[in-house]
Design a protein around this motif. Structure first.
Motif, short mmCIF file in Angstrom:
data_model
loop_
_atom_site.label_atom_id
_atom_site.label_comp_id
_atom_site.label_asym_id
_atom_site.label_seq_id
_atom_site.Cartn_x
_atom_site.Cartn_y
_atom_site.Cartn_z
N ASP A 281 0.82 -1.22 0.00
CA ASP A 281 0.00 0.00 0.00
C ASP A 281 0.86 1.26 0.00
OD1 ASP A 281 -2.45 -1.38 0.01
OD2 ASP A 281 -2.39 -1.60 2.18
N LEU A 282 2.02 1.19 0.66
CA LEU A 282 2.91 2.35 0.72
C LEU A 282 3.89 2.39 -0.45
CD1 LEU A 282 3.79 2.31 4.54
CD2 LEU A 282 2.27 3.90 3.37
N ASP A 283 3.80 1.40 -1.32
CA ASP A 283 4.69 1.30 -2.49
C ASP A 283 6.15 1.24 -2.06
OD1 ASP A 283 5.21 1.07 -5.20
OD2 ASP A 283 5.39 3.23 -5.51
N ILE A 284 6.42 0.42 -1.05
CA ILE A 284 7.78 0.20 -0.56
C ILE A 284 8.22 -1.19 -0.98
CG2 ILE A 284 9.24 -0.04 1.48
CD1 ILE A 284 7.43 1.94 2.91
N PRO A 285 9.23 -1.31 -1.85
CA PRO A 285 9.70 -2.64 -2.27
C PRO A 285 10.40 -3.35 -1.11
CG PRO A 285 11.11 -0.92 -3.17
CD PRO A 285 9.96 -0.22 -2.51
N LEU A 286 10.11 -4.64 -0.96
CA LEU A 286 10.70 -5.43 0.11
C LEU A 286 11.89 -6.22 -0.40
CD1 LEU A 286 7.47 -6.73 1.88
CD2 LEU A 286 9.09 -5.05 2.76
N SER A 287 12.92 -6.36 0.43
CA SER A 287 14.09 -7.14 0.06
C SER A 287 14.75 -7.65 1.33
CB SER A 287 15.08 -6.29 -0.74
OG SER A 287 15.51 -5.17 0.03
#
Length: 344
Positions: free
Chosen positions: A85-91
């Motif tokens: 929802d926050l448009d934060i890519p996870l890695s």
């Protein structure tokens, strides 16, 4: 690889040190190993477990890290949804982890972030769902040919029932077979080509309830229309467009709030996510470990020249452990051809 360059370590320690040992092994960048070795396929560890329990002094029985009400997978799902929802890519990045980070801090941090942006995300999703619903209404109504039809009037007649719905082309042909057997006016008023269905309006006297059974037998799919909107179809479509614009304006305004919080919480969310993924990995491995009342035994394949490194690694997080070494020649099981350099 040449035979004889791998060693099977059986690491025995207290259950209270299990988490720290697994964490150290998983995060190790200098030890080439394979943690997933089922004891039932290579050896029986219960004798060595009970022997270690009987001989070790001052067992440290303090249980660390775990809290009964903390569900790792549920929290991972929350983080993934929130970051989406926050448009934060996870890695995955072990560099952002710290030794003092624990479940209690994770719970507190996650609660603060959800309290700050959770309600905003919920409002955005609500507005998106309203737009989605209204867009379906609009698309369906726009497929009706005659835009002068006033739905509110035809759907609320005093002596007649009126239904507007969808039928496939084949069911529409079958409907014609019933024309002489039902007391109803049947009108094809449009088509939705994207789903290969036609729109029909069926009008019949209220006392002829059997008509409803005939309609249901033909896979009748009642067309959903907004009951709170009035006027002819052209008017209703115009009202829908206005409502969609209002919801979109709401999303744009709320997205500005999200934009301000994205950078503010990005590092915290990534840190929480990596912590939880590590805990998930630890849980997965610990579920395959042999346990006694207070002691566990873990089988690990490792390169022969890295055994001392592994012992040193474990000694930094536990002072109560024992390691048994066995070479490939001593154990009659398949030896992995490749060991995992980076488990996380």
């Amino acid at each position: 690889m040449a035979k004889g360059n791998k060693v099977l370590l059986t690491i025995v320690s207290t259950n209270s040190d299990m988490h720290s040992i697994l964490k150290a092994l998983i995060l190790s960048k200098n030890v080439n190993l394979n943690l997933i070795v089922d004891s039932e396929n290579c050896c029986n560890n219960y004798f060595i477990i009970h022997q270690f329990e009987s001989e070790i002094d001052n067992l440290n029985l303090v249980n660390t890290e775990k809290t009964e009400d903390f569900q790792i997978q549920d929290s991972i799902n929350e983080i993934e949804e929130l970051c989406n929802d926050l448009d934060i890519p996870l890695s995955l990045d072990t560099k952002i982890m710290s030794d003092d980070y624990n479940i209690k801090i994770v719970q507190d941090d996650l609660m603060k972030i959800k309290a700050s942006v959770g309600s905003v995300v919920e409002k955005i999703n609500y507005n998106k769902n309203q737009i989605k619903k209204l867009s379906v209404y609009r698309e369906n109504l726009d497929c009706i040919i005659d835009k002068t039809i006033e739905l509110n009037k035809v759907l609320n007649m005093k002596y007649f029932e009126c239904e507007i719905g969808l039928l496939s082309h084949d069911d529409g042909i079958s409907l014609k077979d019933y024309y002489e057997n039902i007391s109803a006016v049947i009108l094809k008023i449009g088509s939705i080509n994207s789903i290969a269905k036609d729109i029909y309006m069926i009008i019949y006297p209220k006392q002829f309830e059997e008509n409803r059974d005939v309609i249901k037998s033909l896979n009748w799919n009642k067309l959903q229309v907004p009951e709170e909107l009035y006027g002819n179809l052209a008017d209703i479509i115009g009202q829908i467009d206005k409502e969609i614009k209002v919801f979109q304006n709401n999303i744009d305004e709320l997205s500005g709030i999200i934009e301000l919080n994205r950078e503010k919480y990005k590092d915290s969310l990534l840190k929480i996510y990596n912590f939880l993924k590590l805990e998930e990995e630890i849980d997965e491995i610990s579920n395959r470990i042999d346990n006694g009342d207070n002691v566990f035994a873990l089988n690990v394949w490792i390169q022969n020249h890295e055994v001392d490194k592994a012992k040193e690694l474990i000694s930094k997080v536990s002072n109560q452990f024992f390691i048994k070494e066995r070479t490939e020649e001593e154990i009659d099981i398949a030896v992995p051809t490749k060991l995992d350099k980076d488990l996380f």
